[in-house]
Scaffold this active site. Structure first.
Site, PDB file in Angstrom:
ATOM      1  N   ASP A  33      47.631  20.521  43.654  1.00 32.45           N
ATOM      2  CA  ASP A  33      46.727  21.628  45.037  1.00 32.45           C
ATOM      3  C   ASP A  33      46.042  22.692  45.115  1.00 32.45           C
ATOM      4  OD1 ASP A  33      47.144  18.956  46.592  1.00 32.45           O
ATOM      5  OD2 ASP A  33      49.250  19.885  47.947  1.00 32.45           O
ATOM      6  N   GLN A  69      55.030  11.159  67.185  1.00 35.65           N
ATOM      7  CA  GLN A  69      54.788  12.409  68.416  1.00 35.65           C
ATOM      8  C   GLN A  69      56.556  12.507  67.799  1.00 35.65           C
ATOM      9  OE1 GLN A  69      55.402   9.620  71.994  1.00 35.65           O
ATOM     10  NE2 GLN A  69      53.111   8.627  71.540  1.00 35.65           N
ATOM     11  N   CYS A 128      42.379  21.143  25.118  1.00 32.57           N
ATOM     12  CA  CYS A 128      43.649  21.376  24.245  1.00 32.57           C
ATOM     13  C   CYS A 128      43.970  21.633  23.067  1.00 32.57           C
ATOM     14  CB  CYS A 128      45.002  21.828  25.438  1.00 32.57           C
ATOM     15  SG  CYS A 128      45.917  23.245  25.285  1.00 32.57           S
ATOM     16  N   ILE A 160      65.707  18.499  54.307  1.00 32.26           N
ATOM     17  CA  ILE A 160      66.300  20.007  54.365  1.00 32.26           C
ATOM     18  C   ILE A 160      65.559  21.058  53.725  1.00 32.26           C
ATOM     19  CG2 ILE A 160      68.597  19.882  53.122  1.00 32.26           C
ATOM     20  CD1 ILE A 160      69.796  17.330  54.200  1.00 32.26           C
ATOM     21  N   GLY A 179      43.959  17.984  22.811  1.00 30.49           N
ATOM     22  CA  GLY A 179      42.440  17.378  22.184  1.00 30.49           C
ATOM     23  C   GLY A 179      41.975  18.550  21.088  1.00 30.49           C
ATOM     24  N   HIS A 225      41.117  25.587  28.971  1.00 33.22           N
ATOM     25  CA  HIS A 225      41.484  23.926  29.613  1.00 33.22           C
ATOM     26  C   HIS A 225      40.059  24.546  30.923  1.00 33.22           C
ATOM     27  CE1 HIS A 225      45.082  22.250  29.092  1.00 33.22           C
ATOM     28  NE2 HIS A 225      45.775  23.004  28.894  1.00 33.22           N
ATOM     29  N   GLU A 264      38.219  22.233  32.674  1.00 35.08           N
ATOM     30  CA  GLU A 264      39.054  21.787  33.419  1.00 35.08           C
ATOM     31  C   GLU A 264      39.307  22.676  34.427  1.00 35.08           C
ATOM     32  OE1 GLU A 264      40.885  21.572  30.514  1.00 35.08           O
ATOM     33  OE2 GLU A 264      42.610  20.600  31.605  1.00 35.08           O
ATOM     34  N   LYS A 288      46.971  10.237  74.297  1.00 34.98           N
ATOM     35  CA  LYS A 288      48.405   9.749  74.420  1.00 34.98           C
ATOM     36  C   LYS A 288      48.668  10.949  73.537  1.00 34.98           C
ATOM     37  CE  LYS A 288      49.509   5.428  73.814  1.00 34.98           C
ATOM     38  NZ  LYS A 288      50.183   4.570  72.890  1.00 34.98           N
ATOM     39  N   SER A 298      52.643  12.560  50.356  1.00 33.83           N
ATOM     40  CA  SER A 298      51.011  11.956  50.015  1.00 33.83           C
ATOM     41  C   SER A 298      49.862  11.538  51.693  1.00 33.83           C
ATOM     42  CB  SER A 298      51.241  10.929  49.531  1.00 33.83           C
ATOM     43  OG  SER A 298      52.174  11.456  48.123  1.00 33.83           O
ATOM     44  N   LEU A 299      49.855  12.736  52.105  1.00 34.54           N
ATOM     45  CA  LEU A 299      49.566  12.934  53.320  1.00 34.54           C
ATOM     46  C   LEU A 299      47.339  12.955  53.161  1.00 34.54           C
ATOM     47  CD1 LEU A 299      50.754  13.849  56.658  1.00 34.54           C
ATOM     48  CD2 LEU A 299      49.830  11.929  56.303  1.00 34.54           C
TER      49      LEU A 299
END
Ligand code: GLN
Length: 535
Positions: free
Chosen positions: A71, A193, A382, A149, A384, A508, A510, A224, A14-15
């Site tokens: 994403d 690192q 949909c 993995i 909705g 949809h 959206e 660094k 979750s970065l």
């Protein structure tokens, strides 16, 4: 020739690799380059279509009907381009292809192995997408965290790929987190690192580091990181937490992120035009009012489950100089109609989003009835829309017990039923009505005014539809069917003209809203909701 940018992540999940990749895409676009994306997900599901929204958030749908990771939605919104089936690659789909080939005998007696067969298939997916998209840059994000993995075949494929295309044609951007220790007041670089060391142990040296951080990175810490991770100082990019995700491209641009990438990919820099994006961010940062919208759904504990809906509301808010505040309502809280008044007293609009299964349906019907009777601006998506039709059938047409066959197989009035082509479908994966279909918009309707077009194309993901046997009766009672499929067989939009904004769609919308181009249906909702805001 296409240049390739791989994005990996380390330290934690979750970065926001997706937002970083999408921001880079936007920066490259603003320099006049074309950009395509691919998301590689190491899980075994063939696609996320069968996963619970509680686990994985929203399933995003492309024009060509791929059920993808959320994403991809960020990528489409930031880059303002439409992607395809080829953008979504999972371990499941890769193994499925390889096993099918093995069963056909394509491997001519060879032992089928991770290397080279799985890795070759992964690389071929990159080239297939390149052939289809033909863009200057292809951004490929690898889901998960370095060291997992299941991610190994993908990492190994990148290693091979980079060697094959040669220096200057492919780079690896590694995203990490710099944790802040309040007791010593320091940002720590060690986990980054270590994660670069793990990456190196697989034979991959990152060319750029993007570090998520809550505080500015001091020069000494940047040095660094550069020293220990073997990247030049200017390739250590800081990615601070921002109030809005749409600020991220501008923050990265200040550090010449795209320029660093272009240099590594031996591509001449171009001047960028971020005028409209800056204008957008300016609007986001300076709202003049707050509009409160209720979302009554089932997956309200995880806002990622409705991420495109939330973003679309925000987009329409920006256009109105309004900040959108979401009131999450677990629709089961509306199971008693009498509770709706207090639940909705402080909101300016209601959205009932898509969903599956019977839980919370009665509450959604009550919420919609409240919106209809009290002229609260309403948008149904949909499920909705299906609920809006059921509610109208029950409470206006008088079809007591009207329901969808999804919730009540033996309903007396099944106003929502399985689509004909769904009746014999077996299995759940990838079998819904998926992707973009044309819709004819009724002249003179609210939807027609909103779209300014008589023919539109929108994305779908559903099995059920309005039962045509009931359309005449429902229409005669006053519900307008403002969108129909071109053959007139499928109801795609309904509306109530007497209300300020009561519109629902089987598709949809959206999935097609953009930050600087809000979707007409969301804009219509927010335009109506804004009018209820007391100055
Ligand atoms: N469950 C409904 C159907 O399958 C609605 C789906 C949705 O909201 N995406 O038709």
């Amino acid at each position: 020739m296409t240049k390739f940018i791989f994005i990996t992540g380390g330290v934690v999940s979750s970065l926001g690799k997706g937002i970083i990749g999408a921001s880079l895409g936007r920066l490259l676009r603003s320099k006049g380059f074309s950009v395509a994306i691919q998301k590689f997900d190491p899980y075994i599901n063939v696609d996320p279509g069968t996963m619970s929204p509680f686990q994985h958030g929203e399933v995003f749908v492309t024009d060509d009907g791929a059920e993808t990771d959320l994403d991809l939605g960020h990528y489409e919104r930031f880059i303002d381009a439409n992607f395809s089936q080829l953008s979504n690659v999972t371990s499941g789909s890769v193994y499925q292809t390889v096993i099918k080939k093995e069963r056909r005998g394509d491997y001519l007696g060879a032992t089928v192995q991770t290397i080279p067969h799985i890795t070759n298939e992964i690389k071929s997916r990159i080239f297939k997408a390149q052939k289809q998209f033909k863009t200057d840059f292809q951004i490929i994000e690898i889901g998960g965290t370095i060291g997992d993995i299941e991610g190994l075949p993908f990492i190994e494929s990148i290693r091979q790929f980079k060697t094959e295309v040669g220096i200057g044609n492919a780079i690896n951007i590694h995203c990490t987190l710099l944790p802040y220790l309040p007791t010593s007041g320091e940002l720590k670089t060690k986990p980054s690192q270590h994660s670069v060391n793990v990456l190196r142990s697989y034979g991959l040296q990152p060319e750029v580091l993007v570090c998520r951080t809550s505080k500015p990175i001091p020069r000494t810490e940047k040095e660094k990181l550069a020293l220990f991770c073997s990247v030049p100082k200017e390739s250590v990019i800081e990615c601070r937490d921002m109030k809005s995700i749409y600020e991220v491209p501008l923050a990265l641009e200040e550090q010449k992120f795209a320029e660093v990438v272009l240099k590594l990919l031996q591509t001449e820099n171009r001047v960028s035009d971020l005028t409209s994006w800056r204008h957008l961010v300016d609007k986001i940062k300076n709202p003049k009012k707050t509009v409160k919208i209720a979302i009554a759904g089932k997956y309200t504990k995880l806002s990622d489950a409705y991420i495109s809906v939330v973003e679309s509301l925000k987009h329409a808010g920006y256009k109105n100089d309004a900040k959108i505040e979401i009131k999450w309502i677990n629709s089961e809280d509306c199971n008693e109609y009498s509770r709706c008044k207090s639940l909705f007293k402080d909101v300016h609009g209601l959205v009932v989003p898509g969903g599956f299964g019977v839980r919370g349906i009665e509450g959604k019907l009550n919420a919609i009835r409240y919106a209809r009777e009290n002229n609260l601006p309403f948008l149904g998506l949909c499920l909705g829309m299906q609920c809006a039709v059921i509610e109208y059938a029950r409470n206006v047409v008088g079809l007591e017990g009207a329901n969808s066959k999804e919730f009540d197989e033996s309903a007396t009035y099944p106003v929502i039923d399985l689509m004909l082509e769904q009746k014999n479908v077996k299995g759940y994966g990838g079998t819904m009505r998926l992707g973009a279909y044309d819709c004819i918009v009724k002249k003179g309707s609210i939807a027609h005014k909103a779209y300014g077009a008589a023919k539109i194309s929108e994305r779908h993901r559903h099995r059920y539809e309005v039962n045509n046997e009931y359309i005449d009766r429902i229409r005669d009672a006053g519900l307008v069917f403002s969108g129909m499929s071109p053959d007139g067989m499928l109801a795609e939009m309904v509306e109530i003209p007497e209300n300020d904004w009561f519109v629902a769609s089987q598709f949809h919308p959206e999935f097609k809203s953009r930050p600087d181009k809000p979707h007409p249906l969301f804009l219509g909702l927010i335009n109506a909701a804004v009018k209820l805001v007391k100055e």
